[in-house]
Design a protein around this motif. Structure first.
Motif: not given
Length: 191
Positions: A36-50
């Protein structure tokens, strides 16, 4: 998770969504609020993993695990116990074990010196082979040690038995002659 992606052929843009589906309890709540804080619909795997690693395996913990891996030595463990600990810590420092040769070399470095010296002579570059050979060397050394200790124990018992027979021989003769002397002075009629 990477294995699951390969098996199920998840596309890159769906990996974060797929992984987040398997989060439970506190991790699930954390992800919902973070997303919710990222305010993006799609989040990359790299971002999620980080983000996930920063939350559940922060850099200071990664540094500690790296140090534990680098300091790991066999010491009083068996080769099998050392291998389990090695594999457990190696997961956190893939850059040190990303080739068979690196992994084998690092494992060999932590072996007991008496095992390590024999492994160096064999020039093994494959991790699995190195572990197997180290276990064989350890087993052979243990068998030799047990055999040596058994021979030593038998020798010591033999020495003790010889000492006892010498002791009995010396004092057994005297004891027998003393008994004969006392029989000479014994009255025959009971008087």
């Amino acid at each position: 998770m990477e294995k699951a992606f390969k098996l199920t052929k998840v596309k890159d843009d769906k990996k974060a969504q797929y992984a987040s589906y398997y989060l439970k309890d506190e991790a699930s709540y954390w992800w919902e609020s973070s997303k919710a804080l990222l305010e993006r619909e799609s989040i990359s795997w790299e971002t999620f993993l980080e983000m996930f690693l920063e939350k559940y395996l922060p850099s200071y913990m990664q540094d500690q695990l790296e140090m534990r891996f680098m300091d790991l030595r066999q010491e009083d463990m068996t080769v099998a116990e050392y291998e389990v600990k090695f594999s457990e810590l190696a997961r956190f420092v893939p850059e040190y074990v990303n080739t068979e040769a690196k992994k084998a070399k690092r494992f060999q470095t932590g072996l007991k010196p008496r095992i390590q010296s024999q492994m160096v002579l064999l020039k093994i570059r494959t991790y699995v082979v190195l572990v197997q050979k180290a276990m064989i060397v350890e087993g052979e050394r243990d068998a030799t040690k047990r055999e040596s200790e058994g021979k030593k124990r038998i020798y010591e018992e033999s020495e003790q038995d010889q000492g006892r027979s010498k002791f009995r021989g010396k004092f057994g003769r005297n004891a027998g002659s003393r008994n004969q002397r006392f029989q000479k002075f014994k009255p025959e009629n009971g008087n």
